[in-house]
Design an enzyme around this catalytic site. Structure first.
Site, PDB file in Angstrom:
ATOM      1  N   ASP A 163      32.805  40.813  14.604  1.00 16.15           N
ATOM      2  CA  ASP A 163      32.137  41.592  15.635  1.00 16.15           C
ATOM      3  C   ASP A 163      30.643  41.269  15.548  1.00 16.15           C
ATOM      4  O   ASP A 163      30.162  40.776  14.528  1.00 16.15           O
ATOM      5  CB  ASP A 163      32.395  43.079  15.391  1.00 16.15           C
ATOM      6  CG  ASP A 163      31.736  43.953  16.440  1.00 16.15           C
ATOM      7  OD1 ASP A 163      31.685  43.534  17.607  1.00 16.15           O
ATOM      8  OD2 ASP A 163      31.257  45.047  16.083  1.00 16.15           O
ATOM      9  N   ASP A 180      32.984  46.779  12.186  1.00 12.51           N
ATOM     10  CA  ASP A 180      32.493  48.040  11.640  1.00 12.51           C
ATOM     11  C   ASP A 180      32.806  49.256  12.491  1.00 12.51           C
ATOM     12  O   ASP A 180      32.582  50.372  12.069  1.00 12.51           O
ATOM     13  CB  ASP A 180      30.973  47.976  11.460  1.00 12.51           C
ATOM     14  CG  ASP A 180      30.241  47.941  12.796  1.00 12.51           C
ATOM     15  OD1 ASP A 180      30.787  47.353  13.748  1.00 12.51           O
ATOM     16  OD2 ASP A 180      29.138  48.500  12.878  1.00 12.51           O
ATOM     17  N   ASP A 202      37.107  47.938  16.830  1.00 14.45           N
ATOM     18  CA  ASP A 202      37.670  46.800  16.101  1.00 14.45           C
ATOM     19  C   ASP A 202      38.967  47.150  15.382  1.00 14.45           C
ATOM     20  O   ASP A 202      39.579  46.275  14.766  1.00 14.45           O
ATOM     21  CB  ASP A 202      36.661  46.288  15.054  1.00 14.45           C
ATOM     22  CG  ASP A 202      35.330  45.901  15.688  1.00 14.45           C
ATOM     23  OD1 ASP A 202      35.352  45.389  16.808  1.00 14.45           O
ATOM     24  OD2 ASP A 202      34.291  46.133  15.059  1.00 14.45           O
TER      25      ASP A 202
END
Length: 1322
Positions: free
Chosen positions: A634, A1029, A1033
């Site tokens: 990410d 994080d 995700d």
């Protein structure tokens, strides 16, 4: 069993094909699967399973899953008759039920099917009902999920078996009904008694045989017990629970809207309720359908009106529902110590140990038997203690009970939370309530909750009261909760940060209320606990192959048993000695400690990771980390800093952008010049258009919005919840939350009015807010200034989303140019828009639809955020690139921003072209769309649409390149979420695969698309890691082979790995430790296998003359040589530099087996040399063949024992792998110390043993020349074994591979993505 798919009409195919005209719309993916389904967790850990249940829709995921190892497509006790048709069902009714919001049971089949329109291969197009089904999806069901009637059912006897698809667990199970045959039961008891319990033991290990011996198949409607087998081949035998009920069937299975009139035929009374409780999931027998129905998604047909459901339940209805739903507790059944002891002791490993102990005792090896008994007892005790402690901790975490204020029979009373049933209404604003005791819907008041237990993200989430529409649309049987429903849904186990009562002026009791919709293990938290208890099998084949090797060694042992038996008969030994000696060969050849030894390296790796603040709840994933081929990251909070700083505000007016305003004071001065300008609109947007909440006088919420409000300097005050009830509007709403400017800038906002004390204060009241939705990529508010009749709409969101909702003439001419400039520089850009409403009242605002609010707007400008790279990002990405591990960015941000960040951190080559896809209409003019791949820096450079290889620019094109772009060979591809979805659904498979291979950046990716990307990479044989994080995700973290969550929690359910270091430096650490653990496992496997082979060889040589090793000789070898060397061999840490090539991950491969067989040959040769040499010596003491006792003290025994000691020790040195995956052997000081001490002990026994040592070890005297010969033989063994391991065996393995490819014409199996890379010449 073959796959069978439902047929589809031609008209259905046409309808599916017609959807291709809007393929590039972002809302074409509708997920119906859980984000928490695919990660395996260790059985022996506190957390040991994946989550498979509904979660906030911000983390919803694609429904398809990659097939796993050992999944079976057939069941033992359920056979499909191919001559029988499927049951006919009213599919239209099912569709209507789903649309109307009624429950859906888990066994309905998903009839999504791929269609091909008959075009030639060059024009491959797929049309799908849902883009969520991949071409290799395991949701192409293993079995049709409806039950299939057997031949018996046609005769009117009822079905004997069925299958059920448990959608929340992504699991297919087969259920077969049985009764115990009295005759067979008597035969079973007789068998157990006659075999002294051996029959009981075998049938315990082989449950399918147990069923065949005792069971008599009978219809499910009349069975006493059932056999449940899942798709992984796991068998459970379970009694059918029976309860007296006496209520209509609709009270258990619900009703559909089409069943308006129910009579006894359509809604019969259930006299006896038959139930199964499989893995804490209830299945009830439906006598109309003649099968067990998964009890999931029950919804009361009376839940249609919010005011009506607030009346709660009466006591009688509560008792009835308690029978069906059970208690509202997540109480894990704990086995007693005797049960655990039986399970552990009667494990095949320990049964083999017990048999060995008895055998050694009969053979008078008392000391050795006692030592092994003590070790086994200690192992069993520690396992029991650990298991009990783990279950106790998990039970403490999962079990929650408190007193809840509930409305029963119209009166409020406190009851234990375990007594709650669906339909109960309880008070949320009770100050004693700290977390939600069940899944529920908020009916009144408002809440702020912490859902980090589910998502790993600690940003508080606001909950608002549900509406009648929410009750109508809610689908409790779906694996995810829709985005609209999640705003009102209270998840069990989530913590209450704040709960506020409504300020009700109509005389009713003011309390924040919620209705219970799911209880116990049916809740989100219950599903989380279930998945911890029952993880899916791992696809890692190493452990399975190791057990297969044990089986091969058992066959070798049986062969040795036969040879020894013949030899002992020839020597005329006593029969009891023959049997004991021959059986002893089996205990030597089969290494019982092999499985335990293989886990030592993983344990050391976990302890090292923990010291580095990296925690793991799935130890099996450590070894998988050593196989990673690609890492996905990410962007925000992972590659870049979590916090964003505002670079400035760029306001547009008069068809152009003004200069950037970098501080708040300059913005206020610009507002002061014209209160009606876009400068004021930008300021008011920053002050009001957010979803922040105030808790203990502090703002909590999205970090980006916190920075935005902090920049404006405005304060924000929430107001209490209130009911309106005027002008016919019966819907509750929020009184205005108020934003106030900082006192030092108030005068700037008053303009040039004269100052007097009576002027109204400057306050902006937020009358209505529409929260950010990922599909729309924007949020909006309706605001009115205190004292004014009119109001304003303020919208903020992604710049791309503004084109559809703003008037074209309000955009500056350089809109695209300025947006491209900032995104190229890596800045995060948020666009703002506004519209003034001359007259506005509260009721009108509450009735406005979102589409009405977010239309016809005037573009205001950009809010520009800068997001800096984390210090470690560039170095880590370079390290991964140097080690030949692919790197991919997967973000929800703008594609230009993502490319800029990618170039800055060297994820993509800064001087190479980056191509992005663009939708264009097909030349045929039939409404079809296609993708054109253009360079982001110069549109003259393109990729071929079929091969994704660079095309030369046209002759008349301007080939000048900005940003020093000159490298066309090492190009990369950046893909938006729209294009990715289109490629997944409609592109040719080869083009999709090529995009996956050269794609480096995936931007504007929704949670579903991130999840799909991981699975598509896995479909071309990538071993995928994902590091993120946030909540968005979670789906990708679960789907990845190795998911790493950057979180403060030691054990986050979002991923198997959790790092407290908030940067990506944890990724190389996990890979290094994974590679080291993988190599360690192979080293230990080869060492333990070689140990058994060496001892088997020694004993085989001695058996030729009826001799054997002595009691203390066995003890010395096993406890003082093998045990410390095997343990400390695993001590070595990883090599600090990642090697370009990863270690082999296959146990059954020539790279592993050829060296192992080679070392066995060397060891046999060394022992054969000393065995032959000693017999030629004049001082040779031959073994004396005794009729009923073995002779230990002889020259053969002495020299074979001493030389084999060298082999045991030095084999550990040779097989202890070091560079390039582990630290050098010399740095492993415990191992070197163990090797040194054992070598000294062996040399001492050879050169000058004391008399008591000679007596203890039963050694004979040997002259000095032969002592030196044995030492020299040990040295020769070391040289030969080491040189063979380093030089000879690898070449032999390569030659074997070459022979296999050339002579046998069996090509080397290679991963798909590597073949694609070769075709593209990357």
């Amino acid at each position: 069993m073959e796959y069978r798919r439902p047929s589809h009409s031609v008209e259905g195919a046409r309808r599916s094909m017609s959807r291709s005209r809007s393929l590039h719309r972002r809302d074409s993916i509708q997920s119906n699967s859980s984000v928490y389904e695919d990660v395996e967790m260790a059985q022996d850990e506190l957390y040991d399973g994946p989550i498979a249940e509904s979660l906030p829709t911000s983390v919803s995921a694609f429904s398809h899953r990659r097939p796993r190892a050992d999944s079976t497509t057939s069941f033992t006790f359920h056979q499909v008759d191919p001559e029988l048709d499927y049951e006919e069902e009213d599919t239209s009714a099912v569709s209507d039920d789903l649309e109307s919001g009624d429950f859906r049971f888990g066994e309905e089949d998903d009839d999504s099917t791929d269609f091909h329109d008959g075009r030639p291969n060059g024009e491959y197009v797929l049309h799908r009902r849902s883009s969520t089904l991949s071409r290799s999806s395991v949701h192409d069901r293993l079995l049709r999920t409806e039950s299939i009637k057997t031949s018996d059912s046609r005769a009117g006897q009822g079905r004997h078996s069925q299958t059920v698809y448990m959608i929340n667990e992504d699991l297919t199970i087969a259920i077969a009904g049985f009764r115990t045959s009295q005759i067979r039961f008597a035969a079973y008891v007789f068998l157990c008694v006659c075999t002294l319990g051996l029959g009981w033991l075998l049938l315990r290990w082989l449950p399918r045989w147990y069923v065949r011996v005792l069971g008599r198949a009978c219809p499910l409607s009349d069975c006493d017990w059932v056999v449940i087998e899942n798709q992984w081949g796991e068998v459970t035998i379970m009694n059918v629970e029976k309860k007296l009920y006496g209520r209509p069937m609709s009270t258990v299975f619900g009703t559909t809207e089409k069943q308006y009139l129910l009579d006894d035929d359509h809604d019969p009374v259930i006299t006896e309720l038959r139930m199964l409780n499989y893995r804490y999931v209830r299945l009830f027998f439906n006598q109309q359908k003649d099968k067990f129905i998964l009890f999931a998604g029950w919804k009361d047909p009376n839940w249609t009106d919010i005011r009506a459901v607030r009346s709660g339940l009466d006591i009688d209805e509560k008792h009835v529902r308690e029978v069906v739903f059970g208690n509202n507790d997540i109480d894990i059944e704990q086995k007693s110590i005797p049960q655990l002891l039986v399970d552990e002791v009667f494990h095949p490993f320990y049964v083999f140990q017990i048999a060995s102990l008895l055998l050694w005792s009969f053979d008078e090896y008392y000391y050795y038997a006692f030592a092994i008994f003590v070790m086994s007892f200690g192992s069993i005790t520690s396992t029991l203690v650990e298991t009990r402690a783990t279950m106790r901790r998990l039970r403490e975490i999962s079990r929650f009970e408190c007193d809840v204020r509930v409305l029963r029979n119209g009166f409020w009373r406190y009851v234990p939370s375990t007594e709650l049933v669906p339909g109960d209404v309880y008070e949320v604003s009770d100050p004693h309530l700290t977390q939600f005791p069940s899944d529920g819907l908020l009916l009144s008041g408002d809440c702020i909750v912490n859902e980090s237990m589910l998502t790993g993200e600690s940003v508080p989430v606001s909950k608002s009261p549900a509406t009648d529409e929410t009750l109508h649309k809610i689908n409790l049987g779906a694996p995810t909760v829709s985005a609209e429903t999640a705003k009102h849904f209270l998840f069990c186990g989530t913590k209450i940060i704040r709960a506020r009562r409504p300020q009700d002026d109509q005389g009713e009791e003011a309390a924040a209320l919620a209705i219970v919709v799911r209880t116990g293990f049916s809740t989100t938290k219950g599903s989380l606990v279930r998945s911890m208890l029952f993880p899916k099998p791992s696809g890692f084949k190493f452990y399975r192959d190791s057990f297969r090797y044990v089986g091969v060694m058992a066959l070798v042992a049986i062969l040795g048993f036969i040879v020894s038996l013949v030899n002992f008969i020839r020597l005329d030994l006593a029969w009891h000695l023959i049997v004991v000696r021959a059986l002893d060969v089996i205990t030597i050849a089969v290494p019982p400690a092999l499985p335990a030894t293989l886990s030592i390296g993983t344990s050391f790796a976990l302890s090292r990771l923990k010291k580095k603040q990296i925690f793991c709840i799935s130890p099996q994933r450590v070894n998988v980390g050593g196989k990673l081929d690609i890492m996905c990251f990410d962007k925000t909070g992972t590659l870049t800093e979590d916090g964003l700083d505002i670079l400035g505000v760029r306001v547009a007016s008069g068809g152009r952008f003004h200069d950037i305003i970098e501080d708040a004071s300059s913005l206020y001065r610009a507002v002061h010049e014209s209160l009606q300008s876009n400068f004021a609109a930008a300021l008011y947007t920053m002050a009001t258009c957010h979803s922040l909440r105030s808790v203990d006088n502090e703002h909590v919420g999205d970090p980006l919005e916190l920075k935005m409000v902090e920049f404006s300097g405005w304060s924000f005050e929430e107001r209490d919840h209130t009911a309106i009830g005027q002008d016919g509007d019966d819907q509750g709403g929020l009184s205005p939350s108020v934003a106030r400017p900082p006192t030092e800038f108030v005068e700037y906002l008053r303009g040039d009015e004269p100052t007097n004390a009576s002027r109204n204060p400057i306050e902006l009241g937020v009358l209505r807010s529409f929260e950010f939705v990922s599909q729309l990529r924007r949020a909006s508010v309706v605001v009115r200034q205190f004292g004014q009749q009119g109001g304003d709409i303020y919208v903020k969101g992604a710049p791309e989303s503004m084109r559809d909702i703003c008037r074209t003439e309000t955009f500056p001419t350089d809109y695209e140019e300025q947006l491209s400039y900032y995104t190229h520089k890596g800045y995060r850009v948020i666009a703002c828009a506004t519209r003034h409403i001359p007259k506005l009242n509260w009721v009108k605002v509450q009735k406005m639809k979102r589409e009405e609010v977010e239309s016809g707007l005037d573009f205001v400008g950009f809010i520009i955020f800068e997001n800096k790279l984390k210090p470690t990002t560039t170095g880590v990405l370079q390290e991964l690139h140097d080690s030949n591990i692919g790197v991919v960015m997967c973000t929800g941000d703008n594609i230009l921003t993502a490319i800029s960040v990618g170039r800055e951190c060297r994820l993509i080559n800064p001087t190479a072209h980056c191509f992005v896809p663009r939708f264009v209409e097909d030349e045929h003019g039939d409404g079809e769309v296609r993708l054109v791949w253009e360079s982001i820096d110069n549109g003259a450079f393109r990729l071929d649409e079929k091969t994704l290889l660079p095309l030369p620019p046209t002759a008349d094109a301007d080939a000048s390149l900005p940003y020093d772009i000159s490298n066309l060979r090492n190009y990369s591809v950046a893909v938006s979420g729209d294009a990715f979805r289109w490629m997944v659904d409609y592109a040719e498979p080869e083009v999709l695969h090529r995009m996956l291979v050269c794609g480096k950046i995936y931007a504007r990716m929704s949670p579903d698309e991130k999840h799909a990307l991981v699975e598509k990479l896995q479909s071309i044989d990538y071993c995928v890691g994902f590091c993120g994080d946030g909540a968005n995700d979670c789906g990708a973290l679960k789907a990845a082979d190795v998911g790493i969550s950057l979180s403060e929690a030691e054990a986050s359910v979002a991923a198997p790995f959790t790092s407290r270091n908030f940067d990506i430096s944890c990724c190389p650490e996990v890979i290094r430790e994974g590679r080291a653990a993988l190599v360690t496992s192979f080293s230990c496997f080869k060492y333990m296998s070689l140990y058994s082979a060496i001892q088997f060889t020694s004993v085989s040589f001695l058996y030729t003359r009826a001799s054997n090793l002595g009691d203390f000789q066995f003890l010395f070898i096993d406890l003082l040589l093998i045990l410390p060397i095997a343990i400390f061999m695993s001590w070595s840490g990883p090599f600090p530099v990642l090697f370009r090539k990863g270690p082999t991950a296959r146990l059954v491969s020539r790279k592993v087996l050829i060296p192992l067989l080679g070392h066995m040959v060397i060891c046999i040769a060394v022992q054969a040399i000393v065995y032959i040499a000693v017999k030629r010596q004049p001082w040779y003491i031959p073994p004396k063949v005794g009729h009923d006792k073995s002779n230990i003290k002889n020259s053969q025994n002495t020299v074979l024992f001493l030389v084999s000691c060298f082999e045991y020790i030095l084999a550990g040195v040779v097989l202890n792998a070091g560079h390039p995956f582990r630290q050098k052997v010399v740095r492993n000081w415990p191992f070197m110390a163990a090797v040194g001490l054992t070598l000294l002990g062996t040399l001492y026994m050879i050169l000058a043993p004391a008399k008591w040592v000679q007596r203890l070890m039963q050694l004979t005297k040997t002259p000095w020349d032969f002592k030196l010969f044995m030492i020299a033989l040990g040295g020769i063994y070391l040289v030969v074994a080491w040189s063979s391991e380093k030089f000879i065996f690898p070449r032999l393995a390569r030659l074997a591979g070459h022979f296999k490819e050339t002579m046998l014409r069996r090509p080397k199996q290679r991963k798909t993505y590597k073949l694609i890379q070769e075709k593209m010449r990357l």
